[in-house]
Design a protein around this motif. Structure first.
Motif, mmCIF file in Angstrom:
data_model
loop_
_atom_site.group_PDB
_atom_site.id
_atom_site.type_symbol
_atom_site.label_atom_id
_atom_site.label_comp_id
_atom_site.label_asym_id
_atom_site.label_seq_id
_atom_site.Cartn_x
_atom_site.Cartn_y
_atom_site.Cartn_z
ATOM 1 N N LYS A 1 0.838 -1.191 0.000
ATOM 2 C CA LYS A 1 0.000 0.000 0.000
ATOM 3 C C LYS A 1 0.877 1.246 0.000
ATOM 4 O O LYS A 1 2.072 1.183 0.286
ATOM 5 N N ALA A 2 0.270 2.363 -0.317
ATOM 6 C CA ALA A 2 0.968 3.643 -0.288
ATOM 7 C C ALA A 2 0.820 4.278 1.088
ATOM 8 O O ALA A 2 -0.185 4.083 1.772
ATOM 9 N N VAL A 3 1.829 5.015 1.478
ATOM 10 C CA VAL A 3 1.744 5.768 2.720
ATOM 11 C C VAL A 3 0.611 6.787 2.595
ATOM 12 O O VAL A 3 0.312 7.283 1.506
ATOM 13 N N THR A 4 -0.047 7.055 3.701
ATOM 14 C CA THR A 4 -1.103 8.064 3.725
ATOM 15 C C THR A 4 -0.546 9.322 4.361
ATOM 16 O O THR A 4 -0.091 9.297 5.514
ATOM 17 N N PHE A 5 -0.566 10.404 3.612
ATOM 18 C CA PHE A 5 -0.091 11.672 4.154
ATOM 19 C C PHE A 5 -1.205 12.299 4.979
ATOM 20 O O PHE A 5 -2.322 12.491 4.510
ATOM 21 N N CYS A 6 -0.894 12.623 6.229
ATOM 22 C CA CYS A 6 -1.909 13.161 7.139
ATOM 23 C C CYS A 6 -1.638 14.604 7.520
ATOM 24 O O CYS A 6 -2.138 15.078 8.537
ATOM 25 N N GLY A 7 -0.828 15.282 6.741
ATOM 26 C CA GLY A 7 -0.531 16.677 7.034
ATOM 27 C C GLY A 7 0.846 16.849 7.651
ATOM 28 O O GLY A 7 1.543 15.885 7.956
ATOM 29 N N ASP A 8 1.236 18.092 7.809
ATOM 30 C CA ASP A 8 2.546 18.410 8.375
ATOM 31 C C ASP A 8 2.627 17.981 9.829
ATOM 32 O O ASP A 8 1.647 18.029 10.565
ATOM 33 N N SER A 9 3.849 17.576 10.206
ATOM 34 C CA SER A 9 4.061 17.119 11.577
ATOM 35 C C SER A 9 5.512 17.362 11.959
ATOM 36 O O SER A 9 6.414 17.219 11.137
ATOM 37 N N LYS A 10 5.734 17.702 13.201
ATOM 38 C CA LYS A 10 7.109 17.852 13.693
ATOM 39 C C LYS A 10 7.805 16.502 13.777
ATOM 40 O O LYS A 10 9.022 16.423 13.774
ATOM 41 N N ALA A 11 7.026 15.420 13.855
ATOM 42 C CA ALA A 11 7.588 14.080 14.002
ATOM 43 C C ALA A 11 8.022 13.464 12.673
ATOM 44 O O ALA A 11 8.685 12.434 12.655
ATOM 45 N N SER A 12 7.650 14.091 11.552
ATOM 46 C CA SER A 12 7.934 13.501 10.242
ATOM 47 C C SER A 12 8.238 14.589 9.223
ATOM 48 O O SER A 12 7.640 15.662 9.238
ATOM 49 N N LYS A 13 9.155 14.271 8.310
ATOM 50 C CA LYS A 13 9.489 15.199 7.230
ATOM 51 C C LYS A 13 8.774 14.844 5.932
ATOM 52 O O LYS A 13 9.044 15.426 4.898
ATOM 53 N N LEU A 14 7.860 13.876 5.994
ATOM 54 C CA LEU A 14 7.149 13.466 4.787
ATOM 55 C C LEU A 14 6.199 14.566 4.318
ATOM 56 O O LEU A 14 5.643 15.307 5.126
ATOM 57 N N THR A 15 6.027 14.628 3.001
ATOM 58 C CA THR A 15 5.072 15.553 2.404
ATOM 59 C C THR A 15 4.151 14.754 1.487
ATOM 60 O O THR A 15 4.358 13.560 1.275
ATOM 61 N N ILE A 16 3.203 15.421 0.896
ATOM 62 C CA ILE A 16 2.287 14.759 -0.035
ATOM 63 C C ILE A 16 3.062 14.176 -1.218
ATOM 64 O O ILE A 16 2.640 13.193 -1.821
ATOM 65 N N LYS A 17 4.211 14.750 -1.540
ATOM 66 C CA LYS A 17 5.032 14.250 -2.651
ATOM 67 C C LYS A 17 5.602 12.858 -2.364
ATOM 68 O O LYS A 17 6.042 12.181 -3.277
ATOM 69 N N ASN A 18 5.588 12.428 -1.112
ATOM 70 C CA ASN A 18 6.069 11.096 -0.748
ATOM 71 C C ASN A 18 5.005 10.023 -0.876
ATOM 72 O O ASN A 18 5.266 8.847 -0.656
ATOM 73 N N THR A 19 3.781 10.416 -1.231
ATOM 74 C CA THR A 19 2.704 9.454 -1.414
ATOM 75 C C THR A 19 2.700 8.969 -2.863
ATOM 76 O O THR A 19 2.443 9.751 -3.775
ATOM 77 N N PRO A 20 2.998 7.680 -3.095
ATOM 78 C CA PRO A 20 2.993 7.180 -4.469
ATOM 79 C C PRO A 20 1.579 7.087 -5.032
ATOM 80 O O PRO A 20 0.615 6.865 -4.296
ATOM 81 N N TYR A 21 1.490 7.272 -6.342
ATOM 82 C CA TYR A 21 0.211 7.116 -7.031
ATOM 83 C C TYR A 21 -0.144 5.633 -7.117
ATOM 84 O O TYR A 21 0.728 4.755 -7.033
ATOM 85 N N HIS A 22 -1.423 5.365 -7.307
ATOM 86 C CA HIS A 22 -1.918 3.989 -7.423
ATOM 87 C C HIS A 22 -1.120 3.195 -8.469
ATOM 88 O O HIS A 22 -0.734 2.049 -8.229
#
Length: 91
Positions: A39-60
């Motif tokens: 499955k793809a990671v689900t981006f849940c918004g900005d967080s101090k605990a993570s540097k992930l962004t919506i760009k890190n969510t792979p397309y189907h």
């Protein structure tokens, strides 16, 4: 003898863990799970605990392609294995 169903669950993060299909196949060869859930990671918004962004969510399509690559590469790397993987469901 009753066989225990085993599942590997992989969460894909673009630009993080989607580059080495062979390494995933090596992990599969250790446990030989019956099923692999990808499955793809689900981006849940900005967080101090993570540097992930919506760009890190792979397309189907990227997740499906990665799954197909794992199926094909596993068969190439382990031709004598009794285990064969194929895409069973996508949604």
């Amino acid at each position: 003898k009753k066989m225990t169903r085993t599942v590997y669950r992989l969460t894909l993060v673009k630009q993080w863990n989607m580059t080495d299909v062979s390494a995933y196949c090596k992990l599969l060869s250790l446990g030989l799970p019956l099923l692999i859930e990808i499955k793809a990671v689900t981006f849940c918004g900005d967080s101090k605990a993570s540097k992930l962004t919506i760009k890190n969510t792979p397309y189907h399509e990227e997740v499906c392609k990665f799954g197909s690559e794992i199926c094909a590469r596993f068969s190439e790397m382990y031709p004598t294995s009794d285990r064969r993987y194929e895409l069973a469901c996508e949604h």
